[in-house]
Scaffold this motif. Structure first.
Motif, PDB file in Angstrom:
ATOM      1  N   SER A  95       0.860  -1.188   0.000  1.00  0.00           N
ATOM      2  CA  SER A  95       0.000   0.000   0.000  1.00  0.00           C
ATOM      3  C   SER A  95       0.893   1.233   0.000  1.00  0.00           C
ATOM      4  O   SER A  95       2.124   1.112   0.109  1.00  0.00           O
ATOM      5  N   GLY A  96       0.253   2.379  -0.073  1.00  0.00           N
ATOM      6  CA  GLY A  96       1.021   3.624   0.004  1.00  0.00           C
ATOM      7  C   GLY A  96       1.718   3.779   1.344  1.00  0.00           C
ATOM      8  O   GLY A  96       2.868   4.213   1.414  1.00  0.00           O
ATOM      9  N   SER A  97       1.029   3.392   2.417  1.00  0.00           N
ATOM     10  CA  SER A  97       1.652   3.489   3.744  1.00  0.00           C
ATOM     11  C   SER A  97       2.861   2.571   3.836  1.00  0.00           C
ATOM     12  O   SER A  97       3.885   2.930   4.428  1.00  0.00           O
ATOM     13  N   HIS A 124      -0.828  13.087   5.886  1.00  0.00           N
ATOM     14  CA  HIS A 124      -1.307  11.702   5.920  1.00  0.00           C
ATOM     15  C   HIS A 124      -0.829  11.030   7.205  1.00  0.00           C
ATOM     16  O   HIS A 124       0.241  11.356   7.721  1.00  0.00           O
ATOM     17  N   SER A 174      -2.734  14.615   1.095  1.00  0.00           N
ATOM     18  CA  SER A 174      -4.002  13.919   0.850  1.00  0.00           C
ATOM     19  C   SER A 174      -5.146  14.857   0.496  1.00  0.00           C
ATOM     20  O   SER A 174      -6.169  14.413  -0.009  1.00  0.00           O
ATOM     21  N   ASP A 199       5.650  12.123  -1.373  1.00  0.00           N
ATOM     22  CA  ASP A 199       4.615  11.072  -1.398  1.00  0.00           C
ATOM     23  C   ASP A 199       3.508  11.547  -2.345  1.00  0.00           C
ATOM     24  O   ASP A 199       2.676  12.376  -1.979  1.00  0.00           O
ATOM     25  N   ALA A 201       1.002   9.880  -3.500  1.00  0.00           N
ATOM     26  CA  ALA A 201      -0.100   8.904  -3.486  1.00  0.00           C
ATOM     27  C   ALA A 201      -1.329   9.385  -4.263  1.00  0.00           C
ATOM     28  O   ALA A 201      -1.869   8.659  -5.099  1.00  0.00           O
ATOM     29  N   HIS A 202      -1.761  10.620  -3.987  1.00  0.00           N
ATOM     30  CA  HIS A 202      -2.998  11.092  -4.622  1.00  0.00           C
ATOM     31  C   HIS A 202      -2.832  11.402  -6.101  1.00  0.00           C
ATOM     32  O   HIS A 202      -3.755  11.252  -6.883  1.00  0.00           O
ATOM     33  N   LYS A 228      -5.226   5.303  -6.990  1.00  0.00           N
ATOM     34  CA  LYS A 228      -5.960   6.570  -6.855  1.00  0.00           C
ATOM     35  C   LYS A 228      -6.108   7.219  -8.240  1.00  0.00           C
ATOM     36  O   LYS A 228      -7.013   6.838  -8.969  1.00  0.00           O
TER      37      LYS A 228
HETATM   38  C1  LIG Z   1      -3.714   7.629   0.265  1.00  0.00           C
HETATM   39  C2  LIG Z   1      -2.399   8.095   0.750  1.00  0.00           C
HETATM   40  C3  LIG Z   1      -1.394   7.178   1.070  1.00  0.00           C
HETATM   41  C4  LIG Z   1      -1.554   5.700   0.918  1.00  0.00           C
HETATM   42  O1  LIG Z   1      -2.455   5.122   1.672  1.00  0.00           O
HETATM   43  P1  LIG Z   1      -2.743   3.555   1.715  1.00  0.00           P
HETATM   44  O2  LIG Z   1      -4.151   3.552   2.104  1.00  0.00           O
HETATM   45  O3  LIG Z   1      -1.817   3.003   2.724  1.00  0.00           O
HETATM   46  O4  LIG Z   1      -2.485   2.983   0.359  1.00  0.00           O
HETATM   47  C5  LIG Z   1      -0.147   7.653   1.436  1.00  0.00           C
HETATM   48  N1  LIG Z   1       0.094   8.978   1.490  1.00  0.00           N
HETATM   49  C6  LIG Z   1      -0.843   9.882   1.168  1.00  0.00           C
HETATM   50  C7  LIG Z   1      -0.471  11.329   1.194  1.00  0.00           C
HETATM   51  C8  LIG Z   1      -2.125   9.473   0.808  1.00  0.00           C
HETATM   52  O5  LIG Z   1      -3.047  10.371   0.522  1.00  0.00           O
END
Ligand SMILES: *Cc1c(COP(=O)(O)O)cnc(C)c1O
Length: 415
Positions: A95-97, A124, A174, A199, A201-202, A228
């Motif tokens: 996952s992103g985390s 986040h 996020s 990061d 992610a978004h 995403k």
């Molecule tokens: C969504 C997000 C993540 C990843 O989240 P997971 O639910 O673990 O995949 C990481 N960093 C940011 C800034 C996010 O918005």
């Protein structure tokens, strides 16, 4: 997918799976972090690769029988490198985390210092919230966006960095609707000798398509999610220069994870291939255009947007001026009743609680996937305004729900 085999074994789960497909078909997914992956990605994710142990990396596995796992992972890596212009890509984070964990573990020790954006300002959990491993392992200081402009304040970030002397600055957010100037954050990191992890992610898909400036080649580490704005199925990714490649790879496995989720890596490979197609650039452009139209429509109806607009796939609405009696939670609940699914969100300088904040966040990636254009998005904006203007009014809800139903029928999704 028919789910016939699931139904034979387990009707209760089959009902839930079919129910979820109908829910996605019949509602507007406007949670900014959600999207709809293609049938091809879904199929790859449900393949027999879910059975395969492939600890290690292509060509260097701890198990036999990995030739097809190697093929899939090599394809995912090569495509990621091409999409983002990265030296090195690790596609194993679950996952992103987990991707963020991989980066922290590659160069930080417990007790080291992280400087990141405050969660209520758009950060986040995995950037150092006390409820998350990152907040428990590292010493965390946070920066904020400017409460008046809703934008990052790069100078104050740099001053905070000079005072706090972090080992790593974390950027990437996020709930931030504006373009990020990665170089300015990199300058702050350079000034204090800190690593910089961006990061994305978004905005992974926006960066891949060139709709948002890329931090690849600027920041030391770039992490992302693959589900995403890019539609490669649920998971994470890390990119870095060659000099950190070994540290990152060993931090992910064996540092943070065991066997990779090879079926999800197959989904990533397929989704990245889709994203390399020209049509994905058009998609990403439309995502941003749709967010602009959504924002303008809401502004025309008297709503305030944090930062006054958007450059990305999302808008963040601050309800306090226009609807002082409606909380973000009230709005979220009312909108869900008519089939518009988004989330309540904190806004800069939040005056309510994190559980029932003052804002709502709305994104356009999923609707754009189902073919929504500017005109359809304007209709969606009108619907949102109507519901939030008339919370509790059953007649209005029925009228808007009928419009939502029409929009869904005109933009079919899964069979
Ligand atoms: C969504 C997000 C993540 C990843 O989240 P997971 O639910 O673990 O995949 C990481 N960093 C940011 C800034 C996010 O918005």
């Amino acid at each position: 997918m028919s789910y016939d085999d699931v139904r034979e074994v387990d009707p209760a789960v089959a009902d839930a799976l079919v129910g979820e497909r109908h829910r996605q078909n019949e509602t507007l997914a406007m949670i900014a972090s959600e999207n709809h992956a293609s049938e091809a990605v879904l199929e790859a994710q449900s393949s027999e690769l879910t059975n395969k142990y492939a600890e290690g990396y292509p060509g260097e596995r701890y198990y036999g029988g990995c030739e097809f796992a190697d093929d899939v992972e090599e394809l995912a890596i090569e495509r990621a490198k091409e999409l983002f212009g990265a030296d090195h890509a690790n596609v194993q984070p679950h996952s992103g985390s987990s991707a963020n964990m991989g980066v922290y573990f590659s160069v930080l020790e417990p007790g080291d210092k992280i400087l990141s954006l405050d969660l209520t300002h758009g950060g986040h959990l995995s950037h150092g919230h006390p409820a998350n491993f990152a907040g428990q392992l590292y010493e965390v200081e946070q920066y904020e966006v400017d409460a008046d402009t809703g934008r990052l304040d790069y100078e104050s970030l740099r001053e905070t960095a000079e005072e706090f002397e972090p080992d790593m600055i974390v950027s990437g957010f996020s709930a931030y609707p504006r373009e990020v100037e990665w170089e300015r954050i990199q300058e702050a990191a350079d000034a204090v000798g800190a690593y910089h992890m961006a990061d994305i992610a978004h905005i992974t898909g926006l960066v891949a398509a060139g709709e948002h400036p890329s931090p690849v080649g600027v920041a030391d580490f770039v992490t992302g999610s693959t589900h995403k704005t890019i539609r490669a199925g649920r998971g994470g990714i890390i990119m870095c220069d060659e000099e950190y490649a070994d540290d990152v790879d060993s931090a992910v496995f064996p540092g943070a994870q065991g066997g990779p989720l090879m079926h999800n890596i197959a989904g990533k490979a397929v989704g990245f291939k889709e994203a390399l197609d020209e049509s994905f650039d058009e998609y990403a452009e439309q995502v941003v255009r749709n967010a602009e139209v959504l924002g303008e429509t809401l502004q025309d109806h008297g709503f305030s947007l944090v930062s006054g607009g958007t450059d990305t796939h999302l808008v963040l609405v601050d309800l306090r001026d226009s609807h002082p009696d409606v909380s973000g939670g009230d709005a979220e609940e009312a909108l869900e009743e008519v089939g518009i699914v988004l989330n309540a969100n904190t806004v800069p300088d939040e005056s309510r609680s994190a559980f029932d904040p003052s804002g709502i966040r709305a994104g356009t990636p999923a609707l754009t996937t189902r073919g929504f254009d500017e005109e359809a998005m304007e209709t969606v904006g009108d619907c949102i305004a109507k519901v939030v203007d008339n919370v509790g009014d059953a007649e209005v809800y029925a009228e808007v729900a009928a419009t939502v139903e029409d929009l869904c029928r005109e933009h079919p999704l899964y069979e």
